[in-house]
Scaffold this active site. Structure first.
Site, PDB file in Angstrom:
ATOM      1  N   CYS A 258       0.522  -1.481   0.136  1.00  0.00           N
ATOM      2  CA  CYS A 258      -0.072  -0.157   0.167  1.00  0.00           C
ATOM      3  C   CYS A 258       0.925   1.435   0.184  1.00  0.00           C
ATOM      4  CB  CYS A 258      -1.173   0.174   0.959  1.00  0.00           C
ATOM      5  SG  CYS A 258      -1.977  -1.813   1.144  1.00  0.00           S
TER       6      CYS A 258
ATOM      7  N   HIS B  61      -3.396   6.904   2.178  1.00  0.00           N
ATOM      8  CA  HIS B  61      -3.877   5.888   1.651  1.00  0.00           C
ATOM      9  C   HIS B  61      -5.168   5.465   2.466  1.00  0.00           C
ATOM     10  CE1 HIS B  61      -4.289   1.082   1.045  1.00  0.00           C
ATOM     11  NE2 HIS B  61      -3.979   1.256   2.536  1.00  0.00           N
TER      12      HIS B  61
ATOM     13  N   ASN C  28      -9.901  -0.626  -0.126  1.00  0.00           N
ATOM     14  CA  ASN C  28      -8.877  -0.772  -0.056  1.00  0.00           C
ATOM     15  C   ASN C  28      -8.061  -1.144  -1.567  1.00  0.00           C
ATOM     16  OD1 ASN C  28      -5.693  -1.520   0.560  1.00  0.00           O
ATOM     17  ND2 ASN C  28      -6.244  -1.885   2.373  1.00  0.00           N
TER      18      ASN C  28
END
Length: 340
Positions: free
Chosen positions: A130, A265, A296
């Site tokens: 990520c 993020h 996500n």
């Protein structure tokens, strides 16, 4: 013992000459066609829409179909970014793809993406989960300023639906698919601040592929999925990442009140809200909360949010934005950028 021979030459090597500064020239994004609301997931994991939203903030996500791959999504996002940058494709001299979901151990996705774009340039993948997009931006900044490339295409892309166990109550609702891209090129003024990055490999098991490829082969296991120790990740992100973000602000020589956007993020809404509070960001600063509809998307989450917020006029072109990525490794990276 004989003495070593004297050096043959006395000349110095020619060093590449790069730009004094670099900036992001344009961003692009690709979101898969299929929208998957929580209602399609809850029965299998014995959950509810309310529980998922309370725990993560997620209402829906995009899952790629069989015709949408890490490569095709990357190409689509890349074309948008190049168009937004106002340059020709043949001006791109390097392609960096950040992903953990390319289905091949080798070759990397980047050379295939470059070929699909008609490019024969340096192309490589990075695996920083990520945080990968922020890693890529930092590498591209160094490449442009170091003289090894004029324009660098940075892509964050994931097809995490391939690595998600639909029966895992802790992860089935979290992961999603998509691609975001940015073109980094030369600038007369600083456009990418110092990157604050690092890792904590002692916690590598906190987010990981549940089975190694060797275990899959030797034990006849099914295709592996990604697992996560949710509470440990939550604590690490909430208490560990705000100081990293603050260090990036300080290193850029600005204050939180100078920011025009916060682009964290998209891991969890509660993590985002906690970071905003710890950083004491002014209430009028737009904050990316795309997780509500995109879930996500790992390496793709920051560029996807950036593209949408710019396109919808939520954040200003030329403004200052703080971006921070964090995830499996555990790894992290943060920098302040000038928005394209």
């Amino acid at each position: 013992m004989s003495a070593a021979a004297a050096p043959k030459g006395t000349g110095t090597l020619t060093a590449p000459a790069g730009a004094r500064h670099a900036r992001i020239w344009g961003v692009g994004g690709y979101r898969p066609e299929r929208v998957v609301p929580n209602s399609e997931i809850v029965d299998v994991i014995d959950s509810s829409d309310e529980w998922i939203q309370e725990r993560s903030g997620i209402k829906s996500r995009r899952w790629a179909g069989p015709h949408e791959t890490v490569v095709t999504m990357s190409v689509a996002a890349a074309r948008e970014a190049v168009a937004a940058a106002g340059i020709r494709l043949d001006q791109v001299e390097a392609v960096i793809v950040s992903t953990v979901s390319h289905p091949y151990q080798t070759p990397a996705a980047a050379p295939i993406v470059a070929d699909a774009l008609g490019l024969r340039c340096v192309a490589f993948d990075i695996s920083a989960a990520c945080a990968g997009y922020c890693h890529g931006i930092s590498l591209a900044n160094d490449m442009v300023r170091g003289g090894s490339a004029g324009f660098v295409l940075v892509i964050g892309v994931e097809k995490l639906s391939d690595f998600t166990d639909p029966t895992d109550r802790s992860t089935a609702f979290i992961f999603a698919d998509g691609a975001g891209a940015a073109v980094v090129g030369p600038s007369d003024t600083p456009g990418i601040g110092p990157t604050i990055w690092g890792s904590d490999g002692a916690q590598w098991e906190t987010i990981k592929q549940n089975e190694s490829w060797l275990e899959v082969r030797d034990q006849g296991l099914a295709f592996p999925s990604i697992g996560m120790q949710g509470q440990s990740v939550f604590r690490w992100a909430v208490w560990g990442m705000a100081p990293v973000a603050q260090r990036a602000i300080d290193a850029a020589g600005i204050t939180a009140s100078d920011l025009d956007a916060f682009l964290p993020h998209q891991a969890n809404m509660r993590i985002i809200d906690a970071m905003v509070k710890q950083l004491k960001l002014p209430g009028d600063i737009p904050v990316a909360r795309d997780i509500v509809e995109t879930a996500n998307t790992s390496a793709a989450s920051i560029p996807l949010a950036t593209e949408r917020m710019l396109r919808e006029g939520e954040i200003p072109h030329g403004g200052l934005a703080l971006q921070i990525g964090f995830g499996a490794g555990l790894v992290y990276a943060a920098q302040v950028i000038v928005l394209p």
